[in-house]
Every structure is written in structure tokens, then in C-alpha cells.
Design a protein around this motif. Structure first.
Motif, PDB file in Angstrom:
ATOM      1  N   VAL A  42      16.565  35.657  33.041  1.00 46.15           N
ATOM      2  CA  VAL A  42      16.853  34.875  34.229  1.00 46.15           C
ATOM      3  C   VAL A  42      17.100  35.758  35.438  1.00 46.15           C
ATOM      4  O   VAL A  42      16.929  35.334  36.552  1.00 46.15           O
ATOM      5  N   ASP A  43      17.471  36.977  35.228  1.00 46.04           N
ATOM      6  CA  ASP A  43      17.810  37.947  36.268  1.00 46.04           C
ATOM      7  C   ASP A  43      18.900  37.418  37.191  1.00 46.04           C
ATOM      8  O   ASP A  43      18.661  37.056  38.334  1.00 46.04           O
ATOM      9  N   LEU A  44      20.103  37.376  36.650  1.00 42.68           N
ATOM     10  CA  LEU A  44      21.265  36.975  37.426  1.00 42.68           C
ATOM     11  C   LEU A  44      21.920  38.175  38.094  1.00 42.68           C
ATOM     12  O   LEU A  44      23.084  38.151  38.447  1.00 42.68           O
ATOM     13  N   THR A  45      21.161  39.232  38.260  1.00 40.36           N
ATOM     14  CA  THR A  45      21.653  40.410  38.954  1.00 40.36           C
ATOM     15  C   THR A  45      21.038  40.427  40.346  1.00 40.36           C
ATOM     16  O   THR A  45      19.991  39.840  40.580  1.00 40.36           O
ATOM     17  N   PRO A  46      21.673  41.097  41.289  1.00 43.46           N
ATOM     18  CA  PRO A  46      21.122  41.120  42.649  1.00 43.46           C
ATOM     19  C   PRO A  46      19.829  41.916  42.732  1.00 43.46           C
ATOM     20  O   PRO A  46      19.429  42.578  41.791  1.00 43.46           O
ATOM     21  N   THR A  47      19.232  41.876  43.899  1.00 46.14           N
ATOM     22  CA  THR A  47      17.921  42.489  44.078  1.00 46.14           C
ATOM     23  C   THR A  47      17.944  44.007  43.943  1.00 46.14           C
ATOM     24  O   THR A  47      16.921  44.602  43.667  1.00 46.14           O
ATOM     25  N   TYR A  48      19.096  44.657  44.117  1.00 49.08           N
ATOM     26  CA  TYR A  48      19.111  46.107  43.981  1.00 49.08           C
ATOM     27  C   TYR A  48      18.793  46.533  42.562  1.00 49.08           C
ATOM     28  O   TYR A  48      18.401  47.655  42.311  1.00 49.08           O
ATOM     29  N   GLN A  55      25.661  49.947  52.101  1.00 50.95           N
ATOM     30  CA  GLN A  55      26.194  48.693  52.605  1.00 50.95           C
ATOM     31  C   GLN A  55      27.695  48.824  52.819  1.00 50.95           C
ATOM     32  O   GLN A  55      28.351  49.697  52.260  1.00 50.95           O
ATOM     33  N   SER A  56      28.228  47.924  53.612  1.00 53.50           N
ATOM     34  CA  SER A  56      29.670  47.923  53.818  1.00 53.50           C
ATOM     35  C   SER A  56      30.362  47.486  52.533  1.00 53.50           C
ATOM     36  O   SER A  56      29.767  46.790  51.704  1.00 53.50           O
ATOM     37  N   PRO A  57      31.599  47.903  52.333  1.00 44.97           N
ATOM     38  CA  PRO A  57      32.330  47.479  51.119  1.00 44.97           C
ATOM     39  C   PRO A  57      32.442  45.957  51.008  1.00 44.97           C
ATOM     40  O   PRO A  57      32.475  45.421  49.914  1.00 44.97           O
ATOM     41  N   TRP A  58      32.493  45.253  52.139  1.00 48.83           N
ATOM     42  CA  TRP A  58      32.594  43.795  52.096  1.00 48.83           C
ATOM     43  C   TRP A  58      31.314  43.170  51.569  1.00 48.83           C
ATOM     44  O   TRP A  58      31.358  42.168  50.864  1.00 48.83           O
ATOM     45  N   LYS A  59      30.158  43.752  51.919  1.00 48.82           N
ATOM     46  CA  LYS A  59      28.902  43.234  51.391  1.00 48.82           C
ATOM     47  C   LYS A  59      28.806  43.499  49.898  1.00 48.82           C
ATOM     48  O   LYS A  59      28.306  42.667  49.155  1.00 48.82           O
ATOM     49  N   ASN A  60      29.259  44.681  49.459  1.00 56.92           N
ATOM     50  CA  ASN A  60      29.283  44.974  48.028  1.00 56.92           C
ATOM     51  C   ASN A  60      30.174  43.996  47.292  1.00 56.92           C
ATOM     52  O   ASN A  60      29.819  43.489  46.235  1.00 56.92           O
ATOM     53  N   LEU A  61      31.353  43.726  47.843  1.00 56.07           N
ATOM     54  CA  LEU A  61      32.286  42.793  47.214  1.00 56.07           C
ATOM     55  C   LEU A  61      31.708  41.389  47.195  1.00 56.07           C
ATOM     56  O   LEU A  61      31.798  40.679  46.186  1.00 56.07           O
ATOM     57  N   CYS A  73      28.555  40.536  47.213  1.00 55.67           N
ATOM     58  CA  CYS A  73      27.467  40.535  46.225  1.00 55.67           C
ATOM     59  C   CYS A  73      28.043  40.462  44.813  1.00 55.67           C
ATOM     60  O   CYS A  73      27.600  39.658  43.992  1.00 55.67           O
ATOM     61  N   PHE A  74      29.041  41.281  44.541  1.00 53.79           N
ATOM     62  CA  PHE A  74      29.672  41.302  43.217  1.00 53.79           C
ATOM     63  C   PHE A  74      30.231  39.923  42.865  1.00 53.79           C
ATOM     64  O   PHE A  74      29.986  39.390  41.787  1.00 53.79           O
ATOM     65  N   LEU A  75      30.986  39.326  43.788  1.00 50.67           N
ATOM     66  CA  LEU A  75      31.631  38.030  43.520  1.00 50.67           C
ATOM     67  C   LEU A  75      30.621  36.887  43.414  1.00 50.67           C
ATOM     68  O   LEU A  75      30.771  35.995  42.577  1.00 50.67           O
ATOM     69  N   MET A 118      34.049  41.146  32.630  1.00 48.69           N
ATOM     70  CA  MET A 118      34.113  42.554  32.249  1.00 48.69           C
ATOM     71  C   MET A 118      32.710  43.149  32.107  1.00 48.69           C
ATOM     72  O   MET A 118      32.449  44.263  32.592  1.00 48.69           O
ATOM     73  N   LEU A 119      31.802  42.417  31.466  1.00 45.19           N
ATOM     74  CA  LEU A 119      30.435  42.936  31.303  1.00 45.19           C
ATOM     75  C   LEU A 119      29.740  43.107  32.647  1.00 45.19           C
ATOM     76  O   LEU A 119      29.028  44.096  32.868  1.00 45.19           O
ATOM     77  N   TRP A 120      29.931  42.160  33.567  1.00 43.17           N
ATOM     78  CA  TRP A 120      29.321  42.282  34.889  1.00 43.17           C
ATOM     79  C   TRP A 120      29.942  43.441  35.660  1.00 43.17           C
ATOM     80  O   TRP A 120      29.228  44.204  36.321  1.00 43.17           O
ATOM     81  N   ALA A 121      31.260  43.607  35.582  1.00 40.73           N
ATOM     82  CA  ALA A 121      31.901  44.726  36.278  1.00 40.73           C
ATOM     83  C   ALA A 121      31.416  46.055  35.721  1.00 40.73           C
ATOM     84  O   ALA A 121      31.159  46.996  36.487  1.00 40.73           O
ATOM     85  N   MET A 122      31.261  46.148  34.404  1.00 43.50           N
ATOM     86  CA  MET A 122      30.747  47.384  33.805  1.00 43.50           C
ATOM     87  C   MET A 122      29.334  47.660  34.290  1.00 43.50           C
ATOM     88  O   MET A 122      28.983  48.801  34.597  1.00 43.50           O
ATOM     89  N   HIS A 123      28.509  46.608  34.371  1.00 42.97           N
ATOM     90  CA  HIS A 123      27.145  46.788  34.844  1.00 42.97           C
ATOM     91  C   HIS A 123      27.113  47.206  36.313  1.00 42.97           C
ATOM     92  O   HIS A 123      26.430  48.157  36.691  1.00 42.97           O
ATOM     93  N   PHE A 124      27.853  46.486  37.138  1.00 46.60           N
ATOM     94  CA  PHE A 124      27.816  46.690  38.588  1.00 46.60           C
ATOM     95  C   PHE A 124      28.384  48.039  39.005  1.00 46.60           C
ATOM     96  O   PHE A 124      27.814  48.733  39.847  1.00 46.60           O
ATOM     97  N   PHE A 125      29.505  48.430  38.420  1.00 46.91           N
ATOM     98  CA  PHE A 125      30.188  49.643  38.859  1.00 46.91           C
ATOM     99  C   PHE A 125      29.881  50.881  38.017  1.00 46.91           C
ATOM    100  O   PHE A 125      30.120  51.989  38.465  1.00 46.91           O
TER     101      PHE A 125
END
Length: 177
Positions: free
Chosen positions: A157-163, A9-15, A17-19, A77-84
Motif C-alpha cells: 500500500v505504501d503508507l510511507t511518504p514520498t521520500y 526540510q524544517s523540523p516542523w515539516k518532518n514532524l 510528515c511523521f504524524l 514504534m515500528l513507524w518511528a524505527m523506520h522513520f528515524f
């Protein structure tokens, strides 16, 4: 090398999704963590006869709404650690809990230090602790908080994206055909 769907995905889509997921988690998880903090402080008092930590500038002294800012930082911080880091490298759950707990413990001390020394507005103070803004016993609380975070955002609850979702049964066969 592990290839994930989001890497193409483009970096903008990643950003985006993250936000998007970060804002959802902050709105959902931060108040729950704040109530858990109240329960943990009450449990500390039941066990030790005094509050574990207090808030010098709060009129209540044993809780403060200002601590929600630290909880928002914790969830971020926990979400950033998970995502990246955790998800792309397929880090095991027990390592996520260990690393997340230590990072949050250090983050609590750093947040308390910055609030007190830089902004001159102390948030939490642990009486009798040589670390002042956090106690070694808080590691137990951080382990439980990180476990709850993982359960809330991934398992319940699965508050993470579909990936982050496991592949659907039969999806491999459908792609091969």
C-alpha cells in the motif's frame, strides 16, 4: 554521510510528515493486526488445545478490544524505527525484521507489565509462561507481524511518504540536463 530529501526540510515539516503517516498507519494497520492476533490465538488453540494467551478482565477471555492500545503502540514504534533509524541508515529488510520483532516482543512484555502492575488492569496473560505477559513462542508471531507490517506499509500500500519511494527512471538524467 547519507543525505536524504527530508534532512533539508524544517523540523516542523518532518514532524508533520511523521504524524500524518503515523495516524494513517494507526487507522489502517492496527485493526488488521488485531484480527491477526485473533487468528494467531485460534491457531495456537488448534495446535495446543488451549488458548495461547487470555485476557483476564475481558468477558470473552480469548480476545479483548483493549489490546488495540498495544497494537497502536506497536505500529507507532515500528513507524518511528523506520522513520528515524531504518530508512536514514538504509538498514536491510532482514535486520529490520529482526530488530522490530525483538523490540515488539519486549514491548509486549513491558505493555503487559505496565497494564497489570501500574494500572492494575491486566491485558494479556500467557498461562504457563515464566514471563507471564509474553511467551518465547511469541517471537514467531512477532516476526510474522513485522513482515506483514513491512509489506503493508512499504511494498503493498505504501503508507510511507514520498521520500521513501525509489527514484523514478530517468530522473537522474533529467536533473543532469
Amino acid at each position: 554521510m547519507i543525505s536524504l530529501g527530508r534532512s533539508t526540510q524544517s523540523p516542523w515539516k518532518n514532524l508533520a510528515c511523521f504524524l500524518r503517516v503515523l495516524m494513517t498507519q494507526v487507522l489502517y494497520v492496527v485493526p488488521l493486526f488485531w484480527f491477526m492476533e485473533l487468528a494467531q490465538n485460534v491457531a495456537w488453540r488448534w495446535m495446543n488445545g488451549e488458548w495461547g494467551w487470555h485476557y483476564p478482565e475481558s468477558p470473552y477471555h480469548w480476545f479483548s478490544f483493549g489490546s488495540m492500545i498495544l497494537w497502536a503502540g506497536c505500529v507507532s514504534m515500528l513507524w518511528a524505527m523506520h522513520f528515524f533509524w531504518f530508512y536514514p541508515r538504509r538498514v536491510k529488510v532482514w535486520m529490520r525484521v529482526a530488530m522490530g520483532s525483538v523490540a515488539c516482543f519486549v514491548g509486549e512484555w513491558f505493555g503487559g507489565y505496565m497494564a497489570d502492575k501500574v494500572f492494575d488492569h491486566p491485558l494479556q496473560v500467557w498461562p504457563g509462561s515464566f514471563l507471564v505477559y509474553v511467551h518465547i513462542a511469541a517471537l514467531f508471531f512477532w516476526v510474522s507481524n513485522v513482515i506483514v507490517y513491512h509489506l503493508l506499509t512499504v511494498n503493498v500500500v505504501d503508507l510511507t511518504p514520498t521520500y521513501d519511494a525509489p527514484p523514478e527512471p530517468g530522473a537522474q538524467a533529467a536533473r543532469a540536463a
